[in-house]
Design a protein around this motif. Structure first.
Motif, PDB file in Angstrom:
ATOM      1  N   MET A   1     -31.246 -21.171  39.556  1.00 25.40           N
ATOM      2  CA  MET A   1     -30.569 -21.602  38.344  1.00 25.40           C
ATOM      3  C   MET A   1     -29.253 -20.856  38.143  1.00 25.40           C
ATOM      4  SD  MET A   1     -33.398 -22.388  35.456  1.00 25.40           S
ATOM      5  CE  MET A   1     -32.088 -23.134  34.498  1.00 25.40           C
ATOM      6  N   PHE A   2     -29.160 -19.650  38.703  1.00 23.66           N
ATOM      7  CA  PHE A   2     -27.945 -18.879  38.586  1.00 23.66           C
ATOM      8  C   PHE A   2     -27.394 -18.605  39.974  1.00 23.66           C
ATOM      9  CE2 PHE A   2     -30.614 -17.813  34.921  1.00 23.66           C
ATOM     10  CZ  PHE A   2     -29.805 -18.353  33.923  1.00 23.66           C
ATOM     11  N   GLU A   3     -26.166 -18.169  40.029  1.00 18.93           N
ATOM     12  CA  GLU A   3     -25.456 -18.076  41.303  1.00 18.93           C
ATOM     13  C   GLU A   3     -26.177 -17.205  42.324  1.00 18.93           C
ATOM     14  OE1 GLU A   3     -21.452 -16.832  40.861  1.00 18.93           O
ATOM     15  OE2 GLU A   3     -21.090 -16.646  43.003  1.00 18.93           O
ATOM     16  N   GLN A   4     -26.684 -16.051  41.883  1.00 19.84           N
ATOM     17  CA  GLN A   4     -27.258 -15.122  42.854  1.00 19.84           C
ATOM     18  C   GLN A   4     -28.748 -14.891  42.657  1.00 19.84           C
ATOM     19  OE1 GLN A   4     -24.658 -11.694  42.251  1.00 19.84           O
ATOM     20  NE2 GLN A   4     -23.561 -12.181  44.114  1.00 19.84           N
ATOM     21  N   GLU A   5     -29.249 -15.119  41.469  1.00 25.26           N
ATOM     22  CA  GLU A   5     -30.629 -14.766  41.193  1.00 25.26           C
ATOM     23  C   GLU A   5     -31.359 -15.905  40.503  1.00 25.26           C
ATOM     24  OE1 GLU A   5     -31.005 -10.237  40.267  1.00 25.26           O
ATOM     25  OE2 GLU A   5     -29.260 -10.978  39.218  1.00 25.26           O
ATOM     26  N   GLY A   6     -32.674 -15.859  40.533  1.00 27.18           N
ATOM     27  CA  GLY A   6     -33.483 -16.814  39.812  1.00 27.18           C
ATOM     28  C   GLY A   6     -33.687 -16.377  38.382  1.00 27.18           C
ATOM     29  N   VAL A   7     -34.545 -17.084  37.702  1.00 28.19           N
ATOM     30  CA  VAL A   7     -34.842 -16.748  36.315  1.00 28.19           C
ATOM     31  C   VAL A   7     -36.357 -16.733  36.149  1.00 28.19           C
ATOM     32  CG1 VAL A   7     -34.741 -19.148  35.553  1.00 28.19           C
ATOM     33  CG2 VAL A   7     -34.381 -17.326  33.893  1.00 28.19           C
ATOM     34  N   CYS A   8     -36.821 -15.845  35.300  1.00 27.30           N
ATOM     35  CA  CYS A   8     -38.248 -15.778  35.000  1.00 27.30           C
ATOM     36  C   CYS A   8     -38.399 -15.671  33.487  1.00 27.30           C
ATOM     37  CB  CYS A   8     -38.911 -14.595  35.691  1.00 27.30           C
ATOM     38  SG  CYS A   8     -38.246 -12.976  35.235  1.00 27.30           S
ATOM     39  N   GLY A   9     -39.597 -15.922  33.015  1.00 25.75           N
ATOM     40  CA  GLY A   9     -39.802 -15.841  31.581  1.00 25.75           C
ATOM     41  C   GLY A   9     -41.222 -16.164  31.178  1.00 25.75           C
ATOM     42  N   TYR A  10     -41.466 -16.109  29.878  1.00 26.45           N
ATOM     43  CA  TYR A  10     -42.785 -16.458  29.349  1.00 26.45           C
ATOM     44  C   TYR A  10     -42.639 -16.895  27.902  1.00 26.45           C
ATOM     45  CZ  TYR A  10     -42.961 -11.826  27.078  1.00 26.45           C
ATOM     46  OH  TYR A  10     -42.704 -10.715  26.307  1.00 26.45           O
ATOM     47  N   LEU A  11     -43.696 -17.509  27.396  1.00 30.66           N
ATOM     48  CA  LEU A  11     -43.726 -18.043  26.033  1.00 30.66           C
ATOM     49  C   LEU A  11     -44.934 -17.458  25.310  1.00 30.66           C
ATOM     50  CD1 LEU A  11     -42.309 -20.166  24.162  1.00 30.66           C
ATOM     51  CD2 LEU A  11     -44.005 -21.823  24.999  1.00 30.66           C
ATOM     52  N   GLN A  12     -44.710 -16.985  24.097  1.00 29.99           N
ATOM     53  CA  GLN A  12     -45.795 -16.384  23.318  1.00 29.99           C
ATOM     54  C   GLN A  12     -45.766 -16.905  21.891  1.00 29.99           C
ATOM     55  OE1 GLN A  12     -44.136 -12.142  23.210  1.00 29.99           O
ATOM     56  NE2 GLN A  12     -44.451 -12.516  21.029  1.00 29.99           N
ATOM     57  N   THR A  13     -46.877 -16.711  21.183  1.00 25.47           N
ATOM     58  CA  THR A  13     -46.906 -17.041  19.767  1.00 25.47           C
ATOM     59  C   THR A  13     -46.110 -15.992  18.992  1.00 25.47           C
ATOM     60  OG1 THR A  13     -48.982 -15.824  19.471  1.00 25.47           O
ATOM     61  CG2 THR A  13     -49.137 -18.191  19.918  1.00 25.47           C
ATOM     62  N   ARG A  14     -45.651 -16.379  17.828  1.00 24.58           N
ATOM     63  CA  ARG A  14     -44.927 -15.464  16.946  1.00 24.58           C
ATOM     64  C   ARG A  14     -45.893 -14.962  15.880  1.00 24.58           C
ATOM     65  NH1 ARG A  14     -39.203 -15.222  14.554  1.00 24.58           N
ATOM     66  NH2 ARG A  14     -39.530 -14.078  12.616  1.00 24.58           N
ATOM     67  N   ILE A  15     -45.974 -13.646  15.715  1.00 18.79           N
ATOM     68  CA  ILE A  15     -46.805 -13.070  14.666  1.00 18.79           C
ATOM     69  C   ILE A  15     -46.072 -13.192  13.334  1.00 18.79           C
ATOM     70  CG2 ILE A  15     -47.788 -10.933  13.746  1.00 18.79           C
ATOM     71  CD1 ILE A  15     -48.450 -10.078  16.526  1.00 18.79           C
ATOM     72  N   GLU A  16     -46.730 -13.772  12.346  1.00 17.33           N
ATOM     73  CA  GLU A  16     -46.126 -13.922  11.031  1.00 17.33           C
ATOM     74  C   GLU A  16     -46.495 -12.718  10.167  1.00 17.33           C
ATOM     75  OE1 GLU A  16     -44.015 -16.191  10.478  1.00 17.33           O
ATOM     76  OE2 GLU A  16     -44.415 -17.439  12.244  1.00 17.33           O
ATOM     77  N   GLY A  17     -45.485 -12.064   9.637  1.00 19.05           N
ATOM     78  CA  GLY A  17     -45.721 -10.907   8.806  1.00 19.05           C
ATOM     79  C   GLY A  17     -44.427 -10.191   8.491  1.00 19.05           C
ATOM     80  N   ILE A  18     -44.552  -8.974   7.997  1.00 17.27           N
ATOM     81  CA  ILE A  18     -43.403  -8.153   7.624  1.00 17.27           C
ATOM     82  C   ILE A  18     -43.326  -6.970   8.577  1.00 17.27           C
ATOM     83  CG2 ILE A  18     -42.331  -6.775   5.798  1.00 17.27           C
ATOM     84  CD1 ILE A  18     -44.005  -8.339   3.776  1.00 17.27           C
ATOM     85  N   PRO A  19     -42.194  -6.745   9.222  1.00  8.85           N
ATOM     86  CA  PRO A  19     -42.070  -5.549  10.068  1.00  8.85           C
ATOM     87  C   PRO A  19     -42.296  -4.296   9.232  1.00  8.85           C
ATOM     88  CG  PRO A  19     -40.227  -7.048  10.434  1.00  8.85           C
ATOM     89  CD  PRO A  19     -40.964  -7.565   9.228  1.00  8.85           C
ATOM     90  N   LEU A  20     -42.920  -3.305   9.811  1.00 11.72           N
ATOM     91  CA  LEU A  20     -43.261  -2.094   9.072  1.00 11.72           C
ATOM     92  C   LEU A  20     -42.031  -1.442   8.444  1.00 11.72           C
ATOM     93  CD1 LEU A  20     -45.571  -0.187   8.275  1.00 11.72           C
ATOM     94  CD2 LEU A  20     -45.111   1.108  10.367  1.00 11.72           C
ATOM     95  N   HIS A  21     -40.865  -1.557   9.093  1.00 10.63           N
ATOM     96  CA  HIS A  21     -39.682  -0.916   8.534  1.00 10.63           C
ATOM     97  C   HIS A  21     -39.215  -1.580   7.241  1.00 10.63           C
ATOM     98  CE1 HIS A  21     -36.425  -3.826   9.552  1.00 10.63           C
ATOM     99  NE2 HIS A  21     -37.260  -4.207  10.481  1.00 10.63           N
ATOM    100  N   GLN A  22     -39.712  -2.802   6.950  1.00  9.77           N
ATOM    101  CA  GLN A  22     -39.359  -3.482   5.713  1.00  9.77           C
ATOM    102  C   GLN A  22     -40.424  -3.318   4.635  1.00  9.77           C
ATOM    103  OE1 GLN A  22     -38.545  -7.579   6.631  1.00  9.77           O
ATOM    104  NE2 GLN A  22     -36.700  -7.120   7.817  1.00  9.77           N
ATOM    105  N   ALA A  23     -41.551  -2.716   4.984  1.00  9.18           N
ATOM    106  CA  ALA A  23     -42.648  -2.531   4.035  1.00  9.18           C
ATOM    107  C   ALA A  23     -42.559  -1.160   3.370  1.00  9.18           C
ATOM    108  CB  ALA A  23     -43.994  -2.682   4.753  1.00  9.18           C
ATOM    109  N   THR A  24     -43.162  -1.035   2.199  1.00 10.05           N
ATOM    110  CA  THR A  24     -43.231   0.261   1.523  1.00 10.05           C
ATOM    111  C   THR A  24     -44.274   1.120   2.227  1.00 10.05           C
ATOM    112  OG1 THR A  24     -42.645  -0.754  -0.585  1.00 10.05           O
ATOM    113  CG2 THR A  24     -43.653   1.439  -0.650  1.00 10.05           C
ATOM    114  N   PRO A  25     -43.886   2.288   2.775  1.00  8.67           N
ATOM    115  CA  PRO A  25     -44.826   3.089   3.580  1.00  8.67           C
ATOM    116  C   PRO A  25     -45.791   3.911   2.719  1.00  8.67           C
ATOM    117  CG  PRO A  25     -42.699   4.192   3.473  1.00  8.67           C
ATOM    118  CD  PRO A  25     -42.526   2.892   2.723  1.00  8.67           C
TER     119      PRO A  25
END
Length: 395
Positions: free
Chosen positions: A155-179
């Motif tokens: 797909m690219f001039e010199q190298e291939g491409v790899c990847g994966y697909l995952q579900t998205r976790i719904e929630g609030i990142p800890l840095h946005q929560a009151t600790p």
């Protein structure tokens, strides 16, 4: 001075001005060693070749010159279509996918050779964690051919491409929560349950070069020149000197296993089903207590407390996995060394990629503040503070 462009082998040397540039003669570590030989694996991860290969992977800006083929990859390998948005990412390219049926997914891709092992590791971890309780982790979606990830050439001039697909976790990142103390306690206990599960998961490429591996820490002071002068640099030098003198000689004597190795407040999510953990890209074979040290180092905030509030997270972790006497002795040194490693690596990467400095340094101010709070703790007082945290704090 050699060519400043990274070669495909991903190795580097220090250039005339301290920049990390490729060294065609530098070797790479074979990642197929037996997982049971902890001291041998730690020694291998401490080699110059491992460090060079690991640092080179972070000296590449993710996908800046690659065409966006996310929609074509999604259709070709998963038979799916949807709206796609690009997300910020340290190494690979990351996309949010919204399907017509309401599902929200995360697609990760890369055209670098190093990404293949990283994606094999990440997808195997997520697949292996399914069925465990006490924490939340993403599901990895299989390709139309049944694989955990895809690899394709051309797909690219010199190298291939790899990847994966995952579900998205719904929630609030800890840095946005009151600790709150309760939230931090629950975070620590969930992290411990994640580690118990990771101990049972069999994954490939756990010994691939990762700059955040503890074996690289004694070499990170090569990046000292990128630090601002003053108390930050002083605290980093002291913490890394203590690590080299006191922690490093004993680290092979604690329990080792596959770890997340980056449970930062950006990678821990507060969800309705419990604490969630995302982004296993820095995961590797390392000391189990490393996950606790990293997570705790990120929540040191209050100078009125010996651990700045991390006491509650430590107590939560220890309520599930009891710390050994040696782990209790080493924990403070590990926390300070991790804070220092984060500061060193991200000031260096900000120098390499000034346009991305704000994103790269998203955790740096927290690490600098936390390191200043932990600085007064010596080995003995640090151990006493750990023991007190383990016994005194409850949710």
């Amino acid at each position: 001075m050699k060519n400043n462009g990274l070669n495909r082998r991903g190795s580097f040397e220090l250039g005339a001005y301290g920049d990390l540039v490729p060294d065609e003669e530098a070797g790479q570590l074979d990642g197929s060693m037996a997982a049971g030989c902890d001291h041998l694996l730690y020694a291998a991860a401490s080699t110059e070749a491992y460090f060079r290969a690991a640092a080179a992977s972070l000296a590449i800006r993710p996908g800046a010159s690659e065409p966006d083929m996310s929609a074509a990859l999604l259709k070709r390998h998963y038979g799916l279509t949807g709206s796609i948005a690009t997300l910020s990412s340290e190494v690979e390219r990351t996309f949010e996918v919204n399907l017509s049926d309401g599902r929200r997914l995360i697609l990760k891709t890369s055209a670098t050779a190093e990404a293949v092992d990283s994606f094999r590791f990440q997808t195997a971890v997520m697949a292996g964690l399914q069925g465990f309780t006490g924490f939340v982790a993403p599901d990895v979606l299989r390709t139309t051919s049944g694989g955990l990830m895809f690899e394709q050439e051309g797909m690219f001039e010199q190298e291939g491409v790899c990847g994966y697909l995952q579900t998205r976790i719904e929630g609030i990142p800890l840095h946005q929560a009151t600790p709150t103390p309760d939230l931090l306690f629950r975070t620590g206990s969930a992290l411990a349950r994640l580690d118990l599960a990771l101990e049972l998961v069999s994954v490939p490429a756990a010994h691939r070069p990762v700059l955040w591996h503890i074996g690289c820490w004694s070499r990170l002071m090569e990046l000292e020149q990128y630090l601002p002068s003053g108390s930050i640099a002083d605290n980093v030098r002291i913490a890394m000197a203590e690590y080299a003198e006191f922690v490093e000689p004993q680290i092979s004597d604690v329990a080792w296993q596959v770890t997340h190795n980056d449970p930062s407040p950006f990678n821990m999510m507060v969800t309705g089903e419990g604490m969630g953990f995302i982004d296993f890209g820095d995961g590797c074979w390392s000391p189990r207590i490393q996950d606790l040290a990293i997570a705790a180092s990120h929540v040191v905030r209050d100078p009125a407390l010996p651990f700045g509030g991390a006491e509650h997270l430590i107590a939560g972790y220890a309520s599930v996995i009891a710390l050994s006497a040696l782990e209790a002795k080493l924990l403070v040194g590990l926390m300070r060394a991790r804070q220092s490693a984060l500061i060193l690596v991200n000031y260096w990467r900000s120098h390499l990629f000034p346009a991305d400095a704000q994103y790269i340094k998203k955790n740096v101010a927290r690490a600098e503040h936390g390191l200043s709070i932990l600085a007064p703790l010596g080995v003995a007082s640090g151990e006493m503070a750990v023991l007190a945290a383990m016994s005194s704090f409850q949710p």
